[in-house]
Scaffold this motif. Structure first.
Motif, short mmCIF file in Angstrom:
data_model
loop_
_atom_site.label_atom_id
_atom_site.label_comp_id
_atom_site.label_asym_id
_atom_site.label_seq_id
_atom_site.Cartn_x
_atom_site.Cartn_y
_atom_site.Cartn_z
N GLY A 187 0.80 -1.22 0.00
CA GLY A 187 0.00 0.00 0.00
C GLY A 187 0.83 1.27 0.00
N SER B 249 -2.86 -8.21 -3.76
CA SER B 249 -2.51 -6.79 -3.90
C SER B 249 -1.05 -6.64 -4.33
CB SER B 249 -2.79 -6.02 -2.61
OG SER B 249 -2.02 -6.51 -1.53
N LEU C 278 -16.81 -6.39 -5.78
CA LEU C 278 -16.91 -6.48 -4.32
C LEU C 278 -18.24 -7.10 -3.90
CD1 LEU C 278 -15.49 -3.06 -3.01
CD2 LEU C 278 -14.34 -5.26 -3.20
N MET C 279 -19.22 -7.10 -4.81
CA MET C 279 -20.56 -7.59 -4.49
C MET C 279 -20.80 -9.01 -4.98
SD MET C 279 -21.58 -5.05 -2.91
CE MET C 279 -21.15 -3.34 -2.70
N ALA D 274 -15.10 -11.65 -4.59
CA ALA D 274 -14.88 -10.32 -4.01
C ALA D 274 -13.48 -10.16 -3.40
CB ALA D 274 -15.95 -10.01 -2.97
N GLY D 275 -12.91 -11.25 -2.91
CA GLY D 275 -11.56 -11.16 -2.34
C GLY D 275 -10.56 -10.70 -3.38
N VAL D 276 -10.67 -11.26 -4.58
CA VAL D 276 -9.79 -10.84 -5.68
C VAL D 276 -10.01 -9.36 -5.97
CG1 VAL D 276 -9.33 -11.10 -8.14
CG2 VAL D 276 -9.71 -13.14 -6.72
N LEU E 262 -11.11 -6.96 -4.05
CA LEU E 262 -10.62 -6.05 -3.01
C LEU E 262 -9.10 -5.95 -3.03
CD1 LEU E 262 -11.27 -4.16 -0.67
CD2 LEU E 262 -11.12 -6.12 0.87
N GLY E 263 -8.43 -7.09 -3.19
CA GLY E 263 -6.98 -7.05 -3.28
C GLY E 263 -6.52 -6.25 -4.49
N HIS F 248 -7.00 -2.52 -3.67
CA HIS F 248 -5.95 -2.00 -2.79
C HIS F 248 -4.61 -1.92 -3.52
CE1 HIS F 248 -8.26 -3.13 1.14
NE2 HIS F 248 -8.64 -1.98 0.65
N GLU G 256 -24.67 1.63 -3.63
CA GLU G 256 -23.88 0.83 -2.69
C GLU G 256 -22.57 0.37 -3.32
OE1 GLU G 256 -25.90 -2.54 -0.83
OE2 GLU G 256 -27.67 -1.28 -0.60
N ALA H 195 -19.08 1.34 -1.68
CA ALA H 195 -18.19 0.29 -1.17
C ALA H 195 -16.82 0.36 -1.84
CB ALA H 195 -18.82 -1.09 -1.39
N GLN I 104 -14.91 3.58 -0.59
CA GLN I 104 -14.44 3.42 0.78
C GLN I 104 -13.20 2.52 0.82
OE1 GLN I 104 -17.29 1.50 3.27
NE2 GLN I 104 -16.11 1.83 5.14
N LEU J 252 -8.41 3.36 1.32
CA LEU J 252 -7.41 2.82 2.25
C LEU J 252 -6.01 3.02 1.70
CD1 LEU J 252 -7.09 1.10 4.92
CD2 LEU J 252 -6.80 -0.86 3.41
N THR J 253 -5.83 2.84 0.39
CA THR J 253 -4.48 2.99 -0.18
C THR J 253 -4.34 4.25 -1.03
OG1 THR J 253 -5.05 1.56 -2.05
CG2 THR J 253 -3.94 0.52 -0.18
#
Lengths: 336, 336
Positions: free
Chosen positions: A134, A199, A223-224, A229-231, A233-234, A237, A268, A272, A275, A279-280
């Motif tokens: 990050g 990430s 993300l939904m 969704a894990g892929v 989000l990574g 980031h 949404e 999402a 937000q 973070l990064t």
């Protein structure tokens, strides 16, 4: 990794036009890199490219034979293996987006070594990666994100890449899936890396740069979408995006393959992603929405885009029907 | 996968007590499964267990030799290999949480096959998985989540599992990391699966059940840690938790190993986890917060727990100092 172009597109004995989607994508986005097609039967799908033998292709300067098809199991049929071996013996590299690895075809790796050519299994990624940090890095990045899988994230990224370059703003497309990698000749299939390194893979794919204006990073999943969704989000980031573009297919009844999962509310999805992105990169912003409006008429689509523009206060377009100039304009207005 | 117990804990020639953290965790949570320790030198860290030779251990009914140490590279030193080979030849299974695979030690796989014992590389996961679906399944699940890595998610899950069972509410601990897997004898190292299968791995780890009351699932990473958030989100979606417990270390100055990443606001961590969890379980709720208060006195810790209880309107405890009865009570009050 850099897959040498130009390509000969191998279509095997595939008769379902949908199964040749990858080859069609390569031809659409990189027509100058596609010298011809190789079909094993007269019934095989045709992309209206010149039908070339391996010898023809060699004479025309082709560097890589690309398996541009998909099938249910992702297995390379035995009936294709002789052509692949012939190609290797004639000095072609081979690139494949199939699940089955080229190197698992008996004898092919040894032949490739002997003839000093490379086998590119773009759906797999075996090079060691570092975990993501990050840490802020130089250069501007745009990431396409989705309300779901298969809503046009790759198409949108490629359209933005092309439009930016045509407008004199140098951009580079960064591929994260097998079709994108075959189009660009490089990239990392992020859903194929070990989970700890998602990430980190994107940080490696789009390192700090000052050589051009934008990296345009292809998104994956959503993300939904509870499968992937894990892929997503990574990827979000790791991409550290300054700009985000949301992709959505109008009229999709539910999350792909999951009838029990309703499509999420667009507000949404926007919230999402924003937000999580912050973070990064605290400056992350949406700069547009790309809709797949193929289910409705062009006139209706124009109306919907207008309504969405007002509702979400963002440029909205169908990149296939209306291009992406309004999003490019937004990027320019932001001082890109 | 089921690692046969009881264990002989192998400590090699490790002299740093921290490097024996895994062995210590196994002993703490499964004392009845640890028959003794095997140390290669007199200077090796001791867990105050009986020092046993392989022959002693065999006579005492040990089934598996467990490598309960860690080192920087995750490599199994050459000086340990002879003992491992001796163990296999005497009919012990071997389990390891190291990065380097047991089967990559020359000759060890062949010996294991010959002596019909198994090699468990718990940090790796090679069994084919399906992608997650988010489909509702039977049984209640509790997941521990964190403000960061290494804040007590495994400890908290094991403490809840033990307290529930002691209170007559049958629970099963579901391990998602190497130490947890060695403690429980089974599980899936979710950060080691291919990225596409994170949520699917957790659905496989905790399938529908009606045989007991709760699955207590060990969390990994944090939605707020840019290195590993993808794993955490896939785990959250796959766990489909009815109940969530947040774990946090008081006084941590920044995200672990990342001085540029400030610790997140606790309200944000709660909100982000709840929002994401509700994609696959709309009834997800936090039922408690577990703090690592080791940086302050016990009296101060009691005060902090009281303040946090009022601020977040949840049971708050340090599981090491004060146990988890208040969280168990909340589960009971909810009708668990």
């Amino acid at each position: 990794m850099q897959i040498p172009q130009p390509y000969l597109l191998f279509l095997g004995d595939v008769t379902d036009p949908l199964a040749a989607k990858t080859a069609r994508g390569i031809l659409h986005w990189r027509p100058d890199s596609c010298v011809g097609q190789l079909r094993l039967t007269a019934q095989t799908v045709s992309l209206q490219l010149a039908d070339l033998s391996l010898a023809d292709a060699k004479n025309l300067g082709v560097k890589t034979l690309v398996i541009g098809t998909a099938n249910a199991g992702g297995v390379i049929p035995e009936s294709w293996q002789q052509v692949l071996k012939d190609a290797v013996q004639m000095g072609f590299h081979i690139a494949s987006g199939m699940h089955q690895r080229l190197r698992d075809i008996p004898g092919l790796s040894a032949l490739a070594e002997q003839h000093q050519v490379q086998l590119f299994d773009v759906r797999h990624y075996d090079t060691p990666l570092a975990v993501g940090t990050g840490q802020q890095r130089a250069g501007k990045r745009l990431l396409t994100v989705g309300s779901d899988c298969s809503v046009g994230k790759m198409y949108t990224a490629l359209a933005l890449d092309r439009a930016l370059n045509q407008a004199g703003t140098p951009a580079q497309f960064k591929a994260t899936g097998q079709t994108g990698i075959l189009i660009q000749g490089q990239g990392i299939s992020v859903d194929a890396v070990v989970a700890d390194f998602i990430s980190g893979a994107v940080e490696a794919l789009s390192p700090g740069f000052d050589t051009h204006a934008w990296d345009i990073i292809e998104g994956q999943g959503s993300l939904m979408n509870p499968s992937f969704a894990g892929v997503s989000l990574g990827l979000l980031h790791g991409a550290q995006p300054d700009a985000l573009v949301l992709c959505h297919e109008l009229g999709r009844p539910h999350i792909r393959h999951l009838p029990h999962m309703p499509m999420p509310d667009i507000s949404e999805v926007l919230a999402a992603n924003l937000q999580a992105a912050r973070l990064t990169n605290p400056k992350a912003e949406f700069v547009g929405i790309c809709l797949n409006t193929s289910a409705i008429s062009e006139q209706e689509a124009q109306l919907v885009c207008e309504q969405w523009r007002e509702r979400y206060r963002l440029p909205v377009t169908d990149p296939v029907r209306f291009g992406v100039d309004n999003i490019i304009q937004r990027l320019v207005d932001r001082g890109a």
